[in-house]
Design a protein around this motif. Structure first.
Motif, PDB file in Angstrom:
ATOM      1  N   ARG A 197       0.818  -1.207   0.000  1.00 23.06           N
ATOM      2  CA  ARG A 197       0.000   0.000   0.000  1.00 23.06           C
ATOM      3  C   ARG A 197       0.855   1.262   0.000  1.00 23.06           C
ATOM      4  O   ARG A 197       0.610   2.202  -0.778  1.00 23.06           O
ATOM      5  N   LEU A 198       1.885   1.302   0.832  1.00 19.68           N
ATOM      6  CA  LEU A 198       2.698   2.507   0.946  1.00 19.68           C
ATOM      7  C   LEU A 198       3.655   2.663  -0.239  1.00 19.68           C
ATOM      8  O   LEU A 198       3.910   3.792  -0.685  1.00 19.68           O
ATOM      9  N   VAL A 199       4.184   1.578  -0.771  1.00 19.04           N
ATOM     10  CA  VAL A 199       5.048   1.670  -1.951  1.00 19.04           C
ATOM     11  C   VAL A 199       4.254   2.151  -3.159  1.00 19.04           C
ATOM     12  O   VAL A 199       4.753   2.941  -3.974  1.00 19.04           O
ATOM     13  N   CYS A 200       3.021   1.693  -3.273  1.00 25.30           N
ATOM     14  CA  CYS A 200       2.163   2.173  -4.364  1.00 25.30           C
ATOM     15  C   CYS A 200       1.949   3.684  -4.259  1.00 25.30           C
ATOM     16  O   CYS A 200       2.000   4.399  -5.266  1.00 25.30           O
ATOM     17  N   ASP A 201       1.737   4.174  -3.022  1.00 28.42           N
ATOM     18  CA  ASP A 201       1.591   5.623  -2.831  1.00 28.42           C
ATOM     19  C   ASP A 201       2.877   6.354  -3.224  1.00 28.42           C
ATOM     20  O   ASP A 201       2.828   7.439  -3.824  1.00 28.42           O
ATOM     21  N   ALA A 202       4.029   5.769  -2.886  1.00 25.31           N
ATOM     22  CA  ALA A 202       5.303   6.411  -3.227  1.00 25.31           C
ATOM     23  C   ALA A 202       5.501   6.473  -4.742  1.00 25.31           C
ATOM     24  O   ALA A 202       5.971   7.490  -5.274  1.00 25.31           O
TER      25      ALA A 202
END
Length: 330
Positions: free
Chosen positions: A203-208
């Motif tokens: 989830r957080l890598v996708c946001d990055a």
């Protein structure tokens, strides 16, 4: 079923006494029907279960009523000659009956009382746990909101700054603060408990990637259902995101690439590996001697975990490794 039945019979005395009379009548009918089959000396055989049933479901007073009716019935019909026999043997039989039903009633009432107390305690503890969880969620929600406000203020300052270096530093600080807010929000979604690494990382890598506008880079997070505690999640995920952002900036300058993320356990340690297929680090590169703020942050977070961080030439690309000891919660 037991809870519903006992509550129903105890909610109104009429129900309880009705059950007591029905239990006595049933026991009396069975004893009368089997009178020719029973040998002498068993006048109370069918009445003991009636007393137990009345005590278990209806409580003390209906149980006493059942015991009295049962004792009188047995005394009249099956102890000695028909009628109330006042002999010594009859007195001893009645005394035995009174002793047995008193013991049954005493223990069943005590068991019911202990069960009711336990049920109330469980309900109270469940209410306290729910209140604690709601309070924790509210605290985490406020913390993540406050961190997001700080990130917005830094972004606003960066937009107003005329110094390119200061603008870049403020923008990076804003982005990192927003990452922390996202981590806190992700932990909030997981009820503030241990969060699975792979779900959190994806989830957080996708946001990055979306924030960097890099649709040409593929990030593969290996399945890892290892749980990250609240104290562990923030530094681990921030190190992961710094490694990903570093790869986006230096490993793939304007070209497609791939980043593989892996978290696994090796003996008493956990290892986070972030591998890219980019240009790789310079020869003899030492993160501790690097001058970038991002590397200093990563090293500080690794020290917070009592771990080690290194960047290795993977040929092609770079391999970033974080090793830190497992905690008792793991």
């Amino acid at each position: 079923m037991r809870l519903l039945s006992s509550a129903w019979f105890r909610s109104n005395p009429i129900y309880g006494y009705g059950l007591a009379i029905c239990a006595w009548l049933t026991a009396f009918g069975v004893r009368m029907a089997l009178a020719d089959w029973f040998p002498p000396g068993f006048p109370y055989l069918t009445f003991f279960p009636a007393v137990v049933v009345a005590t278990y479901f209806a409580g003390l007073k209906p149980a006493v009523l059942t015991a009295v009716l049962s004792g009188l019935s047995a005394w009249w019909f099956w102890i000695g000659a028909p009628g109330f026999d006042w002999s010594l043997a009859t007195g001893m039989a009645l005394a035995f009956y009174v002793f047995v039903v008193a013991v049954d009633i005493f223990f069943i009432i005590g068991m019911n009382s202990a069960t009711d107390n336990l049920r109330r305690e469980v309900a109270r503890n469940a209410a306290l746990a729910e209140s604690r969880d709601l309070l924790l969620k509210e605290v985490q929600h406020r913390v993540s909101n406050n961190i997001q406000v700080v990130s917005s203020l830094l972004r606003l300052e960066a937009g107003m700054s005329k110094d390119p270096a200061a603008r870049r530093a403020l923008s990076e600080a804003s982005a990192r603060t927003a990452m922390i807010a996202n981590v806190q929000r992700s932990l909030l979604d997981a009820d503030g408990a241990a969060a699975p690494f792979d779900d959190l990382a994806r989830r957080l890598v996708c946001d990055a990637l979306n924030a960097a506008g890099r649709t040409d880079v593929t990030v593969v997070v290996e399945d890892a259902r290892h749980a990250l505690t609240a104290e562990e999640a923030t530094p681990v995920v921030l190190i992961l995101l710094e490694c990903v952002n570093n790869a986006l900036e230096h490993a793939f300058p304007g070209r497609p690439g791939r980043i593989d993320v892996r978290l696994y356990e090796e003996g008493p340690e956990r290892r986070l590996e972030v591998r890219d297929d980019g240009d790789g680090p310079p020869p003899n590169f030492d993160p501790a001697k690097g001058g970038s703020l991002g590397l200093r942050i990563v090293l500080g977070l690794a020290e917070q975990l009592h771990g080690r961080f290194s960047i290795i030439d993977a040929g092609p690309g770079a391999l970033c490794v974080l090793s830190y000891p497992r905690t008792p919660e793991h």
